[in-house]
Motif scaffolding. Structure first.
Motif, PDB file in Angstrom:
ATOM      1  N   ILE A 161     -13.453 -10.215  98.918  1.00  0.00           N
ATOM      2  CA  ILE A 161     -14.660  -9.421  99.181  1.00  0.00           C
ATOM      3  C   ILE A 161     -15.066  -9.555 100.642  1.00  0.00           C
ATOM      4  CG2 ILE A 161     -17.144  -9.268  98.690  1.00  0.00           C
ATOM      5  CD1 ILE A 161     -16.385 -10.077  95.751  1.00  0.00           C
ATOM      6  N   LEU A 162     -15.057 -10.782 101.146  1.00  0.00           N
ATOM      7  CA  LEU A 162     -15.410 -11.015 102.543  1.00  0.00           C
ATOM      8  C   LEU A 162     -14.456 -10.282 103.489  1.00  0.00           C
ATOM      9  CD1 LEU A 162     -17.085 -12.556 104.666  1.00  0.00           C
ATOM     10  CD2 LEU A 162     -15.460 -14.448 104.404  1.00  0.00           C
ATOM     11  N   LEU A 163     -13.158 -10.371 103.209  1.00  0.00           N
ATOM     12  CA  LEU A 163     -12.180  -9.683 104.049  1.00  0.00           C
ATOM     13  C   LEU A 163     -12.393  -8.177 104.042  1.00  0.00           C
ATOM     14  CD1 LEU A 163      -8.917 -11.654 103.256  1.00  0.00           C
ATOM     15  CD2 LEU A 163     -10.029 -11.454 105.481  1.00  0.00           C
ATOM     16  N   GLU A 164     -12.662  -7.619 102.864  1.00  0.00           N
ATOM     17  CA  GLU A 164     -12.879  -6.177 102.784  1.00  0.00           C
ATOM     18  C   GLU A 164     -14.131  -5.768 103.555  1.00  0.00           C
ATOM     19  OE1 GLU A 164     -13.265  -2.585  99.533  1.00  0.00           O
ATOM     20  OE2 GLU A 164     -12.271  -4.450  98.973  1.00  0.00           O
ATOM     21  N   LYS A 165     -15.190  -6.590 103.474  1.00  0.00           N
ATOM     22  CA  LYS A 165     -16.413  -6.283 104.214  1.00  0.00           C
ATOM     23  C   LYS A 165     -16.198  -6.390 105.714  1.00  0.00           C
ATOM     24  CE  LYS A 165     -19.765  -7.370 100.647  1.00  0.00           C
ATOM     25  NZ  LYS A 165     -20.887  -8.208 100.222  1.00  0.00           N
ATOM     26  N   ARG A 166     -15.387  -7.355 106.139  1.00  0.00           N
ATOM     27  CA  ARG A 166     -15.172  -7.566 107.573  1.00  0.00           C
ATOM     28  C   ARG A 166     -14.110  -6.654 108.163  1.00  0.00           C
ATOM     29  NH1 ARG A 166     -17.572 -12.723 108.995  1.00  0.00           N
ATOM     30  NH2 ARG A 166     -19.493 -12.558 107.803  1.00  0.00           N
ATOM     31  N   LEU A 167     -13.037  -6.396 107.410  1.00  0.00           N
ATOM     32  CA  LEU A 167     -11.905  -5.641 107.944  1.00  0.00           C
ATOM     33  C   LEU A 167     -11.750  -4.252 107.337  1.00  0.00           C
ATOM     34  CD1 LEU A 167      -9.199  -8.465 108.024  1.00  0.00           C
ATOM     35  CD2 LEU A 167     -10.598  -7.652 109.925  1.00  0.00           C
ATOM     36  N   GLY A 168     -12.557  -3.946 106.339  1.00  0.00           N
ATOM     37  CA  GLY A 168     -12.411  -2.659 105.671  1.00  0.00           C
ATOM     38  C   GLY A 168     -11.199  -2.682 104.751  1.00  0.00           C
ATOM     39  N   GLU A 169     -10.739  -1.490 104.433  1.00  0.00           N
ATOM     40  CA  GLU A 169      -9.637  -1.381 103.484  1.00  0.00           C
ATOM     41  C   GLU A 169      -8.300  -1.840 104.063  1.00  0.00           C
ATOM     42  OE1 GLU A 169      -9.535   2.393 101.517  1.00  0.00           O
ATOM     43  OE2 GLU A 169     -11.683   2.357 101.146  1.00  0.00           O
ATOM     44  N   SER A 170      -8.235  -2.108 105.349  1.00  0.00           N
ATOM     45  CA  SER A 170      -6.976  -2.514 105.972  1.00  0.00           C
ATOM     46  C   SER A 170      -6.689  -4.006 105.817  1.00  0.00           C
ATOM     47  CB  SER A 170      -6.987  -2.159 107.465  1.00  0.00           C
ATOM     48  OG  SER A 170      -7.938  -2.960 108.146  1.00  0.00           O
ATOM     49  N   TRP A 171      -7.565  -4.732 105.120  1.00  0.00           N
ATOM     50  CA  TRP A 171      -7.386  -6.177 105.033  1.00  0.00           C
ATOM     51  C   TRP A 171      -6.075  -6.562 104.356  1.00  0.00           C
ATOM     52  CZ3 TRP A 171      -6.815  -9.090 100.642  1.00  0.00           C
ATOM     53  CH2 TRP A 171      -7.172  -8.509  99.433  1.00  0.00           C
ATOM     54  N   GLU A 172      -5.633  -5.776 103.383  1.00  0.00           N
ATOM     55  CA  GLU A 172      -4.386  -6.114 102.704  1.00  0.00           C
ATOM     56  C   GLU A 172      -3.187  -5.940 103.626  1.00  0.00           C
ATOM     57  OE1 GLU A 172      -3.927  -5.594  98.336  1.00  0.00           O
ATOM     58  OE2 GLU A 172      -5.600  -4.190  98.638  1.00  0.00           O
ATOM     59  N   GLU A 173      -3.243  -4.944 104.489  1.00  0.00           N
ATOM     60  CA  GLU A 173      -2.172  -4.763 105.478  1.00  0.00           C
ATOM     61  C   GLU A 173      -2.131  -5.952 106.428  1.00  0.00           C
ATOM     62  OE1 GLU A 173      -2.657  -1.011 107.466  1.00  0.00           O
ATOM     63  OE2 GLU A 173      -2.800   0.065 105.563  1.00  0.00           O
ATOM     64  N   GLU A 174      -3.296  -6.401 106.868  1.00  0.00           N
ATOM     65  CA  GLU A 174      -3.379  -7.567 107.745  1.00  0.00           C
ATOM     66  C   GLU A 174      -2.842  -8.814 107.049  1.00  0.00           C
ATOM     67  OE1 GLU A 174      -4.466  -7.799 110.939  1.00  0.00           O
ATOM     68  OE2 GLU A 174      -4.935  -5.679 111.081  1.00  0.00           O
ATOM     69  N   LEU A 175      -3.211  -8.983 105.790  1.00  0.00           N
ATOM     70  CA  LEU A 175      -2.741 -10.128 105.010  1.00  0.00           C
ATOM     71  C   LEU A 175      -1.221 -10.096 104.874  1.00  0.00           C
ATOM     72  CD1 LEU A 175      -3.322 -12.621 103.252  1.00  0.00           C
ATOM     73  CD2 LEU A 175      -3.597 -11.053 101.326  1.00  0.00           C
ATOM     74  N   ASN A 176      -0.666  -8.955 104.535  1.00  0.00           N
ATOM     75  CA  ASN A 176       0.785  -8.832 104.400  1.00  0.00           C
ATOM     76  C   ASN A 176       1.495  -9.125 105.712  1.00  0.00           C
ATOM     77  OD1 ASN A 176       0.786  -8.254 101.658  1.00  0.00           O
ATOM     78  ND2 ASN A 176       0.506  -6.064 102.011  1.00  0.00           N
ATOM     79  N   TYR A 177       0.886  -8.702 106.822  1.00  0.00           N
ATOM     80  CA  TYR A 177       1.475  -8.996 108.130  1.00  0.00           C
ATOM     81  C   TYR A 177       1.536 -10.506 108.362  1.00  0.00           C
ATOM     82  CZ  TYR A 177       2.029  -9.540 113.129  1.00  0.00           C
ATOM     83  OH  TYR A 177       2.473  -9.943 114.361  1.00  0.00           O
ATOM     84  N   ILE A 178       0.430 -11.190 108.086  1.00  0.00           N
ATOM     85  CA  ILE A 178       0.387 -12.643 108.282  1.00  0.00           C
ATOM     86  C   ILE A 178       1.373 -13.341 107.351  1.00  0.00           C
ATOM     87  CG2 ILE A 178      -1.068 -14.694 107.964  1.00  0.00           C
ATOM     88  CD1 ILE A 178      -3.419 -12.957 109.020  1.00  0.00           C
ATOM     89  N   LEU A 179       1.423 -12.905 106.094  1.00  0.00           N
ATOM     90  CA  LEU A 179       2.330 -13.528 105.130  1.00  0.00           C
ATOM     91  C   LEU A 179       3.799 -13.362 105.512  1.00  0.00           C
ATOM     92  CD1 LEU A 179       0.578 -12.596 101.772  1.00  0.00           C
ATOM     93  CD2 LEU A 179       0.805 -14.889 102.767  1.00  0.00           C
ATOM     94  N   SER A 180       4.133 -12.274 106.176  1.00  0.00           N
ATOM     95  CA  SER A 180       5.525 -12.033 106.546  1.00  0.00           C
ATOM     96  C   SER A 180       5.857 -12.521 107.954  1.00  0.00           C
ATOM     97  CB  SER A 180       5.857 -10.545 106.413  1.00  0.00           C
ATOM     98  OG  SER A 180       5.097  -9.792 107.341  1.00  0.00           O
ATOM     99  N   SER A 181       4.873 -13.008 108.664  1.00  0.00           N
ATOM    100  CA  SER A 181       5.062 -13.451 110.042  1.00  0.00           C
ATOM    101  C   SER A 181       5.653 -14.855 110.102  1.00  0.00           C
ATOM    102  CB  SER A 181       3.713 -13.441 110.773  1.00  0.00           C
ATOM    103  OG  SER A 181       3.800 -14.129 111.993  1.00  0.00           O
ATOM    104  N   GLU A 182       6.758 -15.001 110.809  1.00  0.00           N
ATOM    105  CA  GLU A 182       7.349 -16.331 110.988  1.00  0.00           C
ATOM    106  C   GLU A 182       6.410 -17.236 111.783  1.00  0.00           C
ATOM    107  OE1 GLU A 182      11.394 -16.927 112.106  1.00  0.00           O
ATOM    108  OE2 GLU A 182      12.008 -15.071 111.127  1.00  0.00           O
ATOM    109  N   GLU A 183       5.624 -16.650 112.663  1.00  0.00           N
ATOM    110  CA  GLU A 183       4.683 -17.424 113.473  1.00  0.00           C
ATOM    111  C   GLU A 183       3.649 -18.137 112.605  1.00  0.00           C
ATOM    112  OE1 GLU A 183       2.858 -14.800 116.277  1.00  0.00           O
ATOM    113  OE2 GLU A 183       4.774 -14.151 117.105  1.00  0.00           O
ATOM    114  N   SER A 184       3.281 -17.523 111.497  1.00  0.00           N
ATOM    115  CA  SER A 184       2.251 -18.079 110.631  1.00  0.00           C
ATOM    116  C   SER A 184       2.797 -18.936 109.509  1.00  0.00           C
ATOM    117  CB  SER A 184       1.426 -16.939 110.016  1.00  0.00           C
ATOM    118  OG  SER A 184       0.816 -16.175 111.021  1.00  0.00           O
ATOM    119  N   SER A 185       4.104 -18.931 109.297  1.00  0.00           N
ATOM    120  CA  SER A 185       4.663 -19.586 108.110  1.00  0.00           C
ATOM    121  C   SER A 185       4.364 -21.080 108.055  1.00  0.00           C
ATOM    122  CB  SER A 185       6.172 -19.337 108.007  1.00  0.00           C
ATOM    123  OG  SER A 185       6.854 -19.918 109.092  1.00  0.00           O
TER     124      SER A 185
END
Length: 87
Positions: free
Chosen positions: A40-64
């Motif tokens: 809920i917080l992510l959606e309020k802060r980032l809008g509907e694009s929060w899932e795209e941002e999350l998927n980017y972080i999850l697939s990023s080797e930098e964040s692993s």
């Protein structure tokens, strides 16, 4: 069971499966409520694009490595919640 050996995430699973159903259920519900609140917080802060941002972080080797460390820390915290209520 030696809680100081192995990967915290694996020990967490072992503890959840072996704890009383009431304790395990309460902890899993706490985790789900926290996850829902964060979404809920992510959606309020980032809008509907929060899932795209999350998927980017999850697939990023930098964040692993950071994700791995944080996962282990959350497992330790959750184990503490279950074990302290079991006493």
């Amino acid at each position: 069971m030696d809680i100081f050996e192995g990967i915290p995430q694996d020990k967490w699973i072992e503890i959840v499966f072996n704890a009383s159903q009431g304790l395990a259920s309460a902890e899993l519900i706490r985790i789900l409520e926290r996850l829902a609140s964060m979404e809920i917080l992510l959606e309020k802060r980032l809008g509907e694009s929060w899932e795209e941002e999350l998927n980017y972080i999850l697939s990023s080797e930098e964040s692993s490595e950071e994700i791995y460390r944080h996962t282990q820390n959350l497992a330790i915290e959750s184990m503490g919640n279950i074990l302290t209520k079991n006493e």
